[in-house]
Design a protein around this motif. Structure first.
Motif, PDB file in Angstrom:
ATOM      1  N   GLN A  29       2.674   9.692 -10.781  1.00 62.11           N
ATOM      2  CA  GLN A  29       2.767   9.315  -9.362  1.00 62.11           C
ATOM      3  C   GLN A  29       1.390   9.308  -8.701  1.00 62.11           C
ATOM      4  OE1 GLN A  29       5.569  12.240  -8.038  1.00 62.11           O
ATOM      5  NE2 GLN A  29       7.318  11.204  -8.971  1.00 62.11           N
ATOM      6  N   GLN A  30       0.528  10.246  -9.107  1.00 64.39           N
ATOM      7  CA  GLN A  30      -0.833  10.267  -8.568  1.00 64.39           C
ATOM      8  C   GLN A  30      -1.601   9.017  -8.987  1.00 64.39           C
ATOM      9  OE1 GLN A  30      -3.082  13.869  -9.078  1.00 64.39           O
ATOM     10  NE2 GLN A  30      -1.389  15.185  -8.476  1.00 64.39           N
ATOM     11  N   GLN A  31      -1.385   8.567 -10.229  1.00 68.50           N
ATOM     12  CA  GLN A  31      -2.060   7.343 -10.676  1.00 68.50           C
ATOM     13  C   GLN A  31      -1.542   6.134  -9.907  1.00 68.50           C
ATOM     14  OE1 GLN A  31      -4.719   7.098 -13.148  1.00 68.50           O
ATOM     15  NE2 GLN A  31      -4.792   5.299 -11.852  1.00 68.50           N
ATOM     16  N   MET A  32      -0.240   6.099  -9.636  1.00 72.39           N
ATOM     17  CA  MET A  32       0.325   5.021  -8.808  1.00 72.39           C
ATOM     18  C   MET A  32      -0.318   5.016  -7.432  1.00 72.39           C
ATOM     19  SD  MET A  32       4.382   5.452  -9.736  1.00 72.39           S
ATOM     20  CE  MET A  32       4.929   5.500 -11.447  1.00 72.39           C
ATOM     21  N   LEU A  33      -0.478   6.210  -6.866  1.00 77.28           N
ATOM     22  CA  LEU A  33      -1.083   6.332  -5.542  1.00 77.28           C
ATOM     23  C   LEU A  33      -2.533   5.861  -5.565  1.00 77.28           C
ATOM     24  CD1 LEU A  33      -1.097   7.174  -2.594  1.00 77.28           C
ATOM     25  CD2 LEU A  33      -1.389   9.560  -3.321  1.00 77.28           C
ATOM     26  N   ALA A  34      -3.267   6.208  -6.624  1.00 69.72           N
ATOM     27  CA  ALA A  34      -4.668   5.791  -6.734  1.00 69.72           C
ATOM     28  C   ALA A  34      -4.779   4.267  -6.794  1.00 69.72           C
ATOM     29  CB  ALA A  34      -5.311   6.413  -7.973  1.00 69.72           C
ATOM     30  N   ILE A  35      -3.892   3.637  -7.542  1.00 67.94           N
ATOM     31  CA  ILE A  35      -3.902   2.172  -7.625  1.00 67.94           C
ATOM     32  C   ILE A  35      -3.469   1.572  -6.288  1.00 67.94           C
ATOM     33  CG2 ILE A  35      -2.862   0.155  -8.740  1.00 67.94           C
ATOM     34  CD1 ILE A  35      -2.686   1.809 -11.325  1.00 67.94           C
ATOM     35  N   GLY A  36      -2.417   2.156  -5.694  1.00 65.89           N
ATOM     36  CA  GLY A  36      -1.965   1.685  -4.384  1.00 65.89           C
ATOM     37  C   GLY A  36      -3.069   1.770  -3.337  1.00 65.89           C
ATOM     38  N   ARG A  37      -3.808   2.874  -3.355  1.00 65.46           N
ATOM     39  CA  ARG A  37      -4.913   3.044  -2.401  1.00 65.46           C
ATOM     40  C   ARG A  37      -5.986   1.978  -2.622  1.00 65.46           C
ATOM     41  NH1 ARG A  37      -8.309   8.526  -2.789  1.00 65.46           N
ATOM     42  NH2 ARG A  37      -8.835   7.513  -4.756  1.00 65.46           N
ATOM     43  N   ALA A  38      -6.296   1.688  -3.892  1.00 65.34           N
ATOM     44  CA  ALA A  38      -7.307   0.675  -4.200  1.00 65.34           C
ATOM     45  C   ALA A  38      -6.870  -0.713  -3.728  1.00 65.34           C
ATOM     46  CB  ALA A  38      -7.581   0.657  -5.704  1.00 65.34           C
ATOM     47  N   LEU A  39      -5.566  -0.962  -3.746  1.00 66.08           N
ATOM     48  CA  LEU A  39      -5.052  -2.276  -3.331  1.00 66.08           C
ATOM     49  C   LEU A  39      -5.018  -2.444  -1.811  1.00 66.08           C
ATOM     50  CD1 LEU A  39      -2.099  -2.589  -5.855  1.00 66.08           C
ATOM     51  CD2 LEU A  39      -4.124  -4.066  -5.782  1.00 66.08           C
ATOM     52  N   MET A  40      -5.158  -1.351  -1.085  1.00 68.73           N
ATOM     53  CA  MET A  40      -5.008  -1.398   0.376  1.00 68.73           C
ATOM     54  C   MET A  40      -6.023  -2.319   1.055  1.00 68.73           C
ATOM     55  SD  MET A  40      -2.452   0.256   1.736  1.00 68.73           S
ATOM     56  CE  MET A  40      -3.030   0.443   3.428  1.00 68.73           C
ATOM     57  N   SER A  41      -7.217  -2.451   0.456  1.00 71.02           N
ATOM     58  CA  SER A  41      -8.243  -3.283   1.098  1.00 71.02           C
ATOM     59  C   SER A  41      -8.215  -4.733   0.606  1.00 71.02           C
ATOM     60  CB  SER A  41      -9.632  -2.677   0.865  1.00 71.02           C
ATOM     61  OG  SER A  41      -9.888  -2.566  -0.516  1.00 71.02           O
ATOM     62  N   LYS A  42      -7.140  -5.110  -0.062  1.00 68.99           N
ATOM     63  CA  LYS A  42      -6.946  -6.487  -0.547  1.00 68.99           C
ATOM     64  C   LYS A  42      -8.120  -6.960  -1.404  1.00 68.99           C
ATOM     65  CE  LYS A  42      -3.876  -7.788   3.220  1.00 68.99           C
ATOM     66  NZ  LYS A  42      -3.535  -8.743   4.285  1.00 68.99           N
ATOM     67  N   PRO A  43      -8.368  -6.285  -2.533  1.00 69.86           N
ATOM     68  CA  PRO A  43      -9.542  -6.617  -3.356  1.00 69.86           C
ATOM     69  C   PRO A  43      -9.487  -8.008  -3.965  1.00 69.86           C
ATOM     70  CG  PRO A  43      -8.074  -5.126  -4.543  1.00 69.86           C
ATOM     71  CD  PRO A  43      -7.555  -5.209  -3.133  1.00 69.86           C
ATOM     72  N   LYS A  44     -10.674  -8.604  -4.088  1.00 69.28           N
ATOM     73  CA  LYS A  44     -10.811  -9.855  -4.844  1.00 69.28           C
ATOM     74  C   LYS A  44     -11.005  -9.535  -6.323  1.00 69.28           C
ATOM     75  CE  LYS A  44     -12.814 -12.655  -1.105  1.00 69.28           C
ATOM     76  NZ  LYS A  44     -13.037 -11.685  -0.032  1.00 69.28           N
ATOM     77  N   LEU A  45     -11.572  -8.351  -6.597  1.00 73.29           N
ATOM     78  CA  LEU A  45     -11.711  -7.850  -7.967  1.00 73.29           C
ATOM     79  C   LEU A  45     -11.303  -6.384  -7.967  1.00 73.29           C
ATOM     80  CD1 LEU A  45     -12.730  -8.135 -10.950  1.00 73.29           C
ATOM     81  CD2 LEU A  45     -14.947  -7.298 -10.114  1.00 73.29           C
ATOM     82  N   LEU A  46     -10.248  -6.073  -8.718  1.00 70.88           N
ATOM     83  CA  LEU A  46      -9.770  -4.694  -8.831  1.00 70.88           C
ATOM     84  C   LEU A  46     -10.252  -4.131 -10.167  1.00 70.88           C
ATOM     85  CD1 LEU A  46      -7.960  -2.312  -7.884  1.00 70.88           C
ATOM     86  CD2 LEU A  46      -6.051  -3.450  -9.044  1.00 70.88           C
TER      87      LEU A  46
ATOM     88  N   ILE B  19       8.394   4.761  -5.389  1.00 66.83           N
ATOM     89  CA  ILE B  19       8.366   6.224  -5.292  1.00 66.83           C
ATOM     90  C   ILE B  19       7.382   6.685  -4.209  1.00 66.83           C
ATOM     91  CG2 ILE B  19       6.575   6.588  -7.066  1.00 66.83           C
ATOM     92  CD1 ILE B  19       9.739   8.732  -6.656  1.00 66.83           C
ATOM     93  N   LEU B  20       6.344   5.894  -3.960  1.00 69.63           N
ATOM     94  CA  LEU B  20       5.363   6.257  -2.928  1.00 69.63           C
ATOM     95  C   LEU B  20       5.985   6.183  -1.532  1.00 69.63           C
ATOM     96  CD1 LEU B  20       2.087   4.513  -4.213  1.00 69.63           C
ATOM     97  CD2 LEU B  20       2.918   6.837  -4.664  1.00 69.63           C
ATOM     98  N   ARG B  21       6.889   5.249  -1.348  1.00 68.84           N
ATOM     99  CA  ARG B  21       7.596   5.166  -0.059  1.00 68.84           C
ATOM    100  C   ARG B  21       8.470   6.408   0.120  1.00 68.84           C
ATOM    101  NH1 ARG B  21       8.957   0.347   2.628  1.00 68.84           N
ATOM    102  NH2 ARG B  21       8.814  -0.809   0.669  1.00 68.84           N
ATOM    103  N   ASP B  22       9.150   6.796  -0.969  1.00 68.67           N
ATOM    104  CA  ASP B  22      10.041   7.960  -0.906  1.00 68.67           C
ATOM    105  C   ASP B  22       9.266   9.252  -0.620  1.00 68.67           C
ATOM    106  OD1 ASP B  22      12.033   6.193  -1.607  1.00 68.67           O
ATOM    107  OD2 ASP B  22      12.072   6.780  -3.728  1.00 68.67           O
ATOM    108  N   LYS B  23       8.014   9.310  -1.102  1.00 68.97           N
ATOM    109  CA  LYS B  23       7.229  10.541  -0.992  1.00 68.97           C
ATOM    110  C   LYS B  23       6.051  10.390  -0.024  1.00 68.97           C
ATOM    111  CE  LYS B  23       8.417  12.123  -5.670  1.00 68.97           C
ATOM    112  NZ  LYS B  23       8.909  13.475  -5.430  1.00 68.97           N
ATOM    113  N   LYS B  24       6.146   9.457   0.903  1.00 68.70           N
ATOM    114  CA  LYS B  24       4.986   9.135   1.748  1.00 68.70           C
ATOM    115  C   LYS B  24       4.505  10.316   2.596  1.00 68.70           C
ATOM    116  CE  LYS B  24       7.784   6.971   5.397  1.00 68.70           C
ATOM    117  NZ  LYS B  24       8.070   5.690   6.085  1.00 68.70           N
TER     118      LYS B  24
END
Length: 239
Positions: A144-161, A128-133
């Motif tokens: 959808q906002q929570q999905m975006l928040a998690i997606g944003r956190a994953l952007m830096s390739k965390p070793k611990l999320l 859905i984030l791709r559809d609403k980018k």
């Protein structure tokens, strides 16, 4: 999965005369999904803030990948691989979905290839984030906002999320979808520390858990043990 990735030893945090955390001893091993259970105000978020450098511990130590990280600034901790997805999402509401995601990849800014890879990963997890980018983040639904928040956190390739109350305020169907994705993120190799009031959903996907009350750990164990503990069921699962 035996290597300890995160270790908190005798961790205490004071807010002036108020003791928010006292003598916290906990660890997260490489590849695990560990949950912190507790009511609102129990101290879960304070543990997260102490680990991510937002609160300075009054005493005790935090080690990450074998190195003491007390006193390091939040941006240095993100570069080391500790990334927090905060309670309440904390998105940039006027910026687009794409721009919010891009902000999460700030530490990768010198590598366009890595940013593109991270974007695709976030979009694959949450189509859905791709559809609403190009939409403003503030116009999205709560889920959808929570999905975006998690997606944003994953952007830096965390070793611990570290995920702080990801199910808060979401409809039950969305909560189920959210936890399925969190489990998927973990199974794909990201170590996860999850703070949750929804014990029923969290214990179904976690390996182990700690129960926090009044700033102290009062119980710990494997998820199955905690799920079947009568006191835990009465206090957090309602059964």
């Amino acid at each position: 999965m035996s290597q300890v990735k995160l270790q908190a030893s005798e961790l205490s945090v004071n807010y002036g005369p108020f003791t928010a955390l006292e003598g916290i001893n906990m660890n997260v091993k490489n590849g695990e999904l560990v949950v912190l259970l507790g009511a609102n105000g129990a101290g879960k978020s304070t543990i997260f803030r102490a680990i991510s450098g937002l609160n300075k511990p009054s005493s005790g130590e935090v080690h990450f990948l074998g190195k003491e990280i007390n006193g390091l600034s939040p941006d240095k901790l993100v570069k080391l691989g500790i990334v927090q997805c905060p309670e309440g999402r904390k998105l940039f509401p006027m910026m687009s979905v794409y721009e919010n995601l891009h902000m999460g990849g700030f530490v990768l800014r010198k590598s366009k290839k890595e940013i593109k890879e991270s974007l695709e990963y976030a979009y694959d997890l949450f189509p859905i984030l791709r559809d609403k980018k190009n939409q403003a983040a503030g116009s999205l639904s709560g889920g959808q906002q929570q999905m975006l928040a998690i997606g944003r956190a994953l952007m830096s390739k965390p070793k611990l999320l570290m995920l702080d109350e990801p199910s808060l305020g979401l409809a039950p169907l969305i909560v189920n979808q959210m936890f399925e994705v969190i489990q998927q993120i973990n199974q794909q190799g990201t170590t996860v520390l999850l703070a949750e009031q929804n014990a029923n959903a969290a214990l179904k996907i976690a390996d182990r858990g700690y129960v926090i009350e009044n700033g102290q750990i009062v119980l710990e164990g494997k998820s199955e043990e905690l799920f079947n503990n009568e006191e835990i069921r009465k206090a957090y699962i309602g059964a």
